[in-house]
Every structure is written in structure tokens, then in C-alpha cells.
Design a protein around this motif. Structure first.
Motif, PDB file in Angstrom:
ATOM      1  N   ILE A  68      -3.170  -3.239  -3.144  1.00  0.00           N
ATOM      2  CA  ILE A  68      -4.089  -3.614  -3.789  1.00  0.00           C
ATOM      3  C   ILE A  68      -5.643  -3.919  -3.651  1.00  0.00           C
ATOM      4  N   LEU A  69      -5.536  -5.229  -2.212  1.00  0.00           N
ATOM      5  CA  LEU A  69      -7.106  -5.802  -1.512  1.00  0.00           C
ATOM      6  C   LEU A  69      -7.347  -4.285  -0.615  1.00  0.00           C
ATOM      7  N   LEU A  70      -6.348  -3.938   0.403  1.00  0.00           N
ATOM      8  CA  LEU A  70      -6.652  -3.205   1.154  1.00  0.00           C
ATOM      9  C   LEU A  70      -7.397  -1.614   0.387  1.00  0.00           C
ATOM     10  N   ALA A  71      -6.813  -1.023  -0.929  1.00  0.00           N
ATOM     11  CA  ALA A  71      -7.542   0.305  -2.111  1.00  0.00           C
ATOM     12  C   ALA A  71      -8.904  -0.890  -2.271  1.00  0.00           C
ATOM     13  N   LEU A  72      -9.303  -1.658  -2.664  1.00  0.00           N
ATOM     14  CA  LEU A  72     -10.260  -2.700  -2.920  1.00  0.00           C
ATOM     15  C   LEU A  72     -11.471  -2.584  -2.387  1.00  0.00           C
ATOM     16  N   SER A  73     -10.735  -2.764  -0.634  1.00  0.00           N
ATOM     17  CA  SER A  73     -11.934  -3.360  -0.149  1.00  0.00           C
ATOM     18  C   SER A  73     -12.387  -1.989   0.366  1.00  0.00           C
ATOM     19  N   ALA A  74     -11.257  -0.286   0.496  1.00  0.00           N
ATOM     20  CA  ALA A  74     -12.019   0.596   0.848  1.00  0.00           C
ATOM     21  C   ALA A  74     -12.644   0.836  -0.081  1.00  0.00           C
ATOM     22  N   ALA A  75     -12.604   1.077  -1.043  1.00  0.00           N
ATOM     23  CA  ALA A  75     -13.635   1.298  -2.369  1.00  0.00           C
ATOM     24  C   ALA A  75     -15.057   1.162  -2.293  1.00  0.00           C
ATOM     25  N   PHE A  76     -14.961  -0.379  -2.140  1.00  0.00           N
ATOM     26  CA  PHE A  76     -15.914  -1.034  -1.917  1.00  0.00           C
ATOM     27  C   PHE A  76     -17.019  -1.071  -0.407  1.00  0.00           C
ATOM     28  N   VAL A  77     -16.531  -0.575   0.034  1.00  0.00           N
ATOM     29  CA  VAL A  77     -17.076   0.276   1.552  1.00  0.00           C
ATOM     30  C   VAL A  77     -17.076   1.239   1.509  1.00  0.00           C
ATOM     31  N   PHE A  78     -16.295   2.067   0.467  1.00  0.00           N
ATOM     32  CA  PHE A  78     -17.048   3.893   0.660  1.00  0.00           C
ATOM     33  C   PHE A  78     -18.053   4.034  -0.246  1.00  0.00           C
ATOM     34  N   ILE A  79     -18.136   3.159  -1.369  1.00  0.00           N
ATOM     35  CA  ILE A  79     -19.205   3.472  -2.485  1.00  0.00           C
ATOM     36  C   ILE A  79     -20.611   2.609  -1.937  1.00  0.00           C
ATOM     37  N   LEU A  80     -20.656   1.113  -1.601  1.00  0.00           N
ATOM     38  CA  LEU A  80     -21.892   1.527  -0.832  1.00  0.00           C
ATOM     39  C   LEU A  80     -22.300   1.903   0.130  1.00  0.00           C
ATOM     40  N   SER A  81     -21.917   1.790   1.621  1.00  0.00           N
ATOM     41  CA  SER A  81     -21.934   2.906   2.302  1.00  0.00           C
ATOM     42  C   SER A  81     -22.678   4.329   2.323  1.00  0.00           C
ATOM     43  N   ALA A  82     -21.581   4.589   1.160  1.00  0.00           N
ATOM     44  CA  ALA A  82     -22.422   6.156   1.100  1.00  0.00           C
ATOM     45  C   ALA A  82     -23.997   6.315  -0.216  1.00  0.00           C
ATOM     46  N   LEU A  83     -24.457   4.636  -0.150  1.00  0.00           N
ATOM     47  CA  LEU A  83     -25.696   4.384  -1.175  1.00  0.00           C
ATOM     48  C   LEU A  83     -26.530   4.356   0.318  1.00  0.00           C
ATOM     49  N   LYS A  84     -27.716   5.473   0.614  1.00  0.00           N
ATOM     50  CA  LYS A  84     -28.019   5.486   1.486  1.00  0.00           C
ATOM     51  C   LYS A  84     -29.602   6.026   1.524  1.00  0.00           C
ATOM     52  N   LEU A  85     -30.649   4.691   2.336  1.00  0.00           N
ATOM     53  CA  LEU A  85     -32.024   4.824   2.518  1.00  0.00           C
ATOM     54  C   LEU A  85     -32.569   5.989   3.555  1.00  0.00           C
TER      55      LEU A  85
END
Length: 246
Positions: A68-85
């Protein structure tokens, strides 16, 4: 499934769904690095990813709740790293999200998470690339997490509050990712007069305009999320919650 695990599962699902909006940015984009350098970064990254995969198998076998923590960590990385400038040509500035997973499940889990996240973004969001996957995994999910890990271990010996430690680990872990990206670009595009070091300084100065504020924001976000998880008495690799006296 316990109430605590249900909340974590829903949070992970929300983060993944929130990141499905198409974005046309990149880490280091497809075709921007010569084939030789793409191969070099793959060769450097692959052994670390294999070790990471074995680490994940080990911790999930010992404690299935880690999934569950793996899924949470992956989701956190995914959304934050997809928001770009937009930033340096051929790259971009964005949050990384890797310190959360470093605290929850360990830095060694992050390379595999990075591969999954970056591959998904490259194929479906035109964010990054397959040829540059090795370089992007190295900067985002190897250098960043291990710098954050080192800072946490060092500051644990002090009397600093955990939230302060989380913030500094996130801030410098994120900046280290872009320091690495700057050199990855400088190796390929050295300055005609100042060489690799001169080019790296130029890339870093451009990144700094967007990345320093983003690193501060990410530090605050990471602290807030970890506070929520601490309130839920979630066990982490870097910090173990104190057991109440019987």
C-alpha cells in the motif's frame, strides 16, 4: 482491509487519477541525448534498478502492508513529477515527490518506482522519453532519494524536529535531481569556452529560477503528507512511531 489501509489506498488512487490530465512536457525529452549517452545512462541505472527490485520483493514479503505504501509513494511521484514548468531547452522543472517514498519505504525502493512512473509518463503523457529513460531515472529516482536519505540520517543525530528534517531532505533531494540533470545536459552540450563545468553552471542557473521555489513548495507538501501519515500511526523505514506505554 483495515480503516487505515483503506484511507491510504484511496489516497493513492486519487493521486493517480489526478495525474491523468495530458501534459506535454518532458524530463529530458525523447531524442535529446545522443544514443551513446542514452546507453551510458542505461548501463549505470540498470544494476541499481535490479537491486531496487530485489529490495521491494524483500520488504513486501516481510510485510505485505508495504504494498500500500509502495502504491502511495508511486502515486505521489507520478502526480508531482507530471506537473511541469518550462525550463532548459529539452527539459523542464517540476516537483519530484521522491522523498516521501524514501521515508516510507526506503531509498532503495525508489529506482523501480521511478522506472514505472517515468515509463508511464513517456508512453501516455509525452513526458520524457524511452531513449532518455535511463538518464531520467538516474537523476529523479536514484540521486534525489539517496541524497534525501543521507540528509535524514545525518540530521537524525541532531535535536531537530522531524518536520524540519523532512523539509531539508526534500529541498536538497529535489535540487540534487536538477543538479544531476544539469550535468547530464552539460556532458552533451558543453560550453564552447568554459566546457562542461561552464555549461553546467548555466543550466543550473536557469533551473534555479523555477526549481528553488518548487523545492520549497515540495518540502512543505511532503511535511504535510507525512504529518497525516504519522497521525495515522503509519510505520516508516526512516522513522518508527513511538509505541504507547501499556
Amino acid at each position: 482491509m483495515s480503516r487505515k489501509n483503506t484511507k491510504l489506498f484511496l489516497l493513492a488512487g486519487f493521486l493517480l487519477l489526478a495525474g491523468l490530465e495530458p501534459l506535454f512536457g518532458m524530463h529530458i525529452m525523447e531524442g535529446f541525448l545522443p544514443a551513446t549517452w542514452c546507453g551510458i545512462w542505461y548501463i549505470i541505472t540498470l544494476p541499481v534498478v535490479i537491486i531496487s527490485y530485489r529490495y521491494i520483493l524483500k520488504i513486501t514479503k516481510e510485510n505485505p502492508k508495504m504494498k500500500i505504501l509502495l502504491a502511495l509513494s508511486a502515486a505521489f511521484v507520478f502526480i508531482l513529477s507530471a506537473l511541469k514548468l518550462p525550463s532548459v531547452t529539452g527539459s523542464s522543472s517540476h516537483l519530484t515527490g521522491t522523498t516521501l517514498g524514501t521515508v516510507l519505504i526506503g531509498a532503495w525502493a525508489m529506482p523501480v518506482i521511478g522506472v514505472i512512473v517515468l515509463l508511464f509518463q513517456a508512453l501516455l503523457l509525452a513526458h520524457g522519453g524511452i531513449s532518455t529513460l535511463g538518464a531520467n531515472v538516474f537523476s529523479l529516482s536514484i540521486v534525489g532519494p539517496f541524497v534525501a536519505y543521507g540528509i535524514i540520517k545525518g540530521l537524525q543525530k541532531t535535536n531537530l524536529n522531524k518536520s524540519v528534517i523532512y523539509f531539508f531532505a526534500t529541498f536538497f533531494g529535489t535540487l540534487s535531481t536538477y543538479l544531476t540533470t544539469s550535468f547530464q545536459l552539460a556532458f552533451v552540450f558543453p560550453d564552447p569556452t568554459a566546457g562542461i563545468w561552464g555549461a553546467a553552471v548555466k543550466f543550473m542557473s536557469i533551473f534555479a529560477v523555477t526549481q528553488v521555489p518548487l523545492a520549497i513548495v515540495e518540502g512543505i507538501i511532503t511535511v504535510l503528507v507525512l504529518r497525516i501519515l504519522t497521525e495515522q500511526k503509519v510505520d516508516t523505514v526512516m522513522f518508527q512511531p513511538k509505541k504507547s506505554a501499556k
